[in-house]
Design a protein around this motif. Structure first.
Motif, PDB file in Angstrom:
ATOM      1  N   GLY A   1       0.937  -1.180  -0.049  1.00 36.47           N
ATOM      2  CA  GLY A   1      -0.161  -0.026  -0.079  1.00 36.47           C
ATOM      3  C   GLY A   1       0.902   1.242  -0.081  1.00 36.47           C
ATOM      4  O   GLY A   1       2.205   1.204  -0.115  1.00 36.47           O
ATOM      5  N   ASP A   2       0.102   2.392   0.306  1.00 39.25           N
ATOM      6  CA  ASP A   2       1.013   3.603   0.114  1.00 39.25           C
ATOM      7  C   ASP A   2       1.353   3.835   1.671  1.00 39.25           C
ATOM      8  O   ASP A   2       1.385   3.141   2.613  1.00 39.25           O
ATOM      9  CB  ASP A   2      -0.041   4.753  -0.250  1.00 39.25           C
ATOM     10  CG  ASP A   2      -1.099   4.851   0.482  1.00 39.25           C
ATOM     11  OD1 ASP A   2      -1.285   4.526   1.685  1.00 39.25           O
ATOM     12  OD2 ASP A   2      -2.084   5.542   0.197  1.00 39.25           O
TER      13      ASP A   2
ATOM     14  N   LEU B   1       1.872   3.322   7.460  1.00 38.34           N
ATOM     15  CA  LEU B   1       1.681   3.999   9.024  1.00 38.34           C
ATOM     16  C   LEU B   1       0.527   3.383   9.753  1.00 38.34           C
ATOM     17  O   LEU B   1       0.847   3.343  11.122  1.00 38.34           O
ATOM     18  CB  LEU B   1       1.245   5.568   8.620  1.00 38.34           C
ATOM     19  CG  LEU B   1       2.678   6.441   8.455  1.00 38.34           C
ATOM     20  CD1 LEU B   1       2.141   7.738   7.987  1.00 38.34           C
ATOM     21  CD2 LEU B   1       3.784   6.351   9.434  1.00 38.34           C
ATOM     22  N   GLN B   2      -0.424   2.917   9.208  1.00 40.59           N
ATOM     23  CA  GLN B   2      -1.649   2.492   9.961  1.00 40.59           C
ATOM     24  C   GLN B   2      -1.077   1.118  10.377  1.00 40.59           C
ATOM     25  O   GLN B   2      -1.468   0.712  11.473  1.00 40.59           O
ATOM     26  CB  GLN B   2      -2.896   2.432   9.040  1.00 40.59           C
ATOM     27  CG  GLN B   2      -4.071   1.606   9.623  1.00 40.59           C
ATOM     28  CD  GLN B   2      -5.295   1.563   8.927  1.00 40.59           C
ATOM     29  OE1 GLN B   2      -5.173   2.383   7.771  1.00 40.59           O
ATOM     30  NE2 GLN B   2      -6.429   0.744   9.337  1.00 40.59           N
ATOM     31  N   ILE B   3      -0.472   0.395   9.560  1.00 43.51           N
ATOM     32  CA  ILE B   3      -0.073  -0.906   9.801  1.00 43.51           C
ATOM     33  C   ILE B   3       0.852  -0.999  10.869  1.00 43.51           C
ATOM     34  O   ILE B   3       0.926  -1.734  11.983  1.00 43.51           O
ATOM     35  CB  ILE B   3       0.195  -1.843   8.723  1.00 43.51           C
ATOM     36  CG1 ILE B   3      -0.447  -1.846   7.695  1.00 43.51           C
ATOM     37  CG2 ILE B   3       1.127  -3.213   8.893  1.00 43.51           C
ATOM     38  CD1 ILE B   3      -0.372  -2.412   6.230  1.00 43.51           C
TER      39      ILE B   3
END
Length: 256
Positions: free
Chosen positions: A13-14, A19-21
């Motif tokens: 992903g981007d 960052l979310q992961i």
């Protein structure tokens, strides 16, 4: 043995997705630490250092540190090393090369001589045929007018380079060669041949100890064509499912 490490996963992903992961992995880590603290009596800082170091423990060390209560009577298991860093225990395969500090006895290259039964020939060529090139498994006559016994060892090795496996080098007979995927005329890798080889791998009599190397070889051709091998996609899906289950267990206290 027992090993503890920081949570990890595969991702794509981007930047926002990563960052979310990363935040989710940190959340799982913070949920793990109190569980280990309660079990061992170690401090948060001590647990954190063990996780960061990817700590491997023998049974005695696990008991001493409080991660285990006792050492049970030894039980027999079916285990084998199929390649340096790769082992099968009771039918479940473990890839220790993914870890930072795996136990070194399982990593030595000279294990190859002990566990491999055949040879994955060196590619005769890494050039790619057009992706829509038709494929048909070649006969010896597609390579030469000679009989196999008339060929030199070097000629036999060159023909073997069109295949994914041979029992030894040079191969004793042409029929010993398994899973062709290179074009006989120029050695180019044929996409349809790679797919056919991957589909037939588990139907061959190639020893189990060699199949992982064959998969790695075929996967390298999948990558050349900008794709992932079927077993790589399966591994990724399994790992994502395991991570989701772990997160749910840590957050809810229930087993899934």
């Amino acid at each position: 043995m027992m090993m503890i490490h920081n949570p990890w996963t595969y991702a794509w992903g981007d930047a926002n997705a990563f960052l979310q992961i990363a935040a989710e992995l940190e959340k799982i880590r913070e949920a793990m630490i109190p569980v280990y603290q309660a079990k061992t009596g170690l401090t948060k800082d001590e647990i954190s250092k063990l996780l960061d170091a990817e700590t491997w423990m023998t049974a005695s060390e696990a008991v001493e540190l409080g991660f285990a209560d006792e050492i049970e009577e030894a039980k027999q298991v079916a285990a084998s090393i199929i390649a340096p860093g790769r082992m099968v225990v009771n039918g479940m395969e473990f890839d220790l090369t993914r870890y930072q500090r795996p136990p070194q006895p399982f990593m030595f290259d000279d294990l190859k001589r002990k566990v491999y039964n055949g040879v994955v020939p060196e590619d005769v060529s890494r050039e790619l045929a057009p992706e829509d090139t038709p494929w048909e498994a070649p006969d010896l006559e597609d390579f030469t007018d000679k009989s196999w016994d008339e060929l030199t060892d070097e000629e036999k090795r060159e023909i073997a380079g069109h295949f994914a496996w041979a029992p030894e080098m040079p191969p004793p007979t042409y029929s010993d060669l398994k899973l062709p995927h290179h074009r006989p005329s120029d050695g180019a890798v044929v996409w349809a041949g790679v797919v056919a080889a991957a589909q037939r791998l588990d139907q061959t009599d190639i020893p189990e100890a060699d199949k992982e190397r064959v998969r790695q070889h075929l996967a390298s051709h999948y990558h050349q064509f900008g794709r992932r091998a079927p077993w790589e996609r399966d591994d990724e899906a399994d790992n994502k499912l395991k991570m989701l289950k772990l997160e749910l267990e840590l957050l809810t206290g229930n087993s899934f």
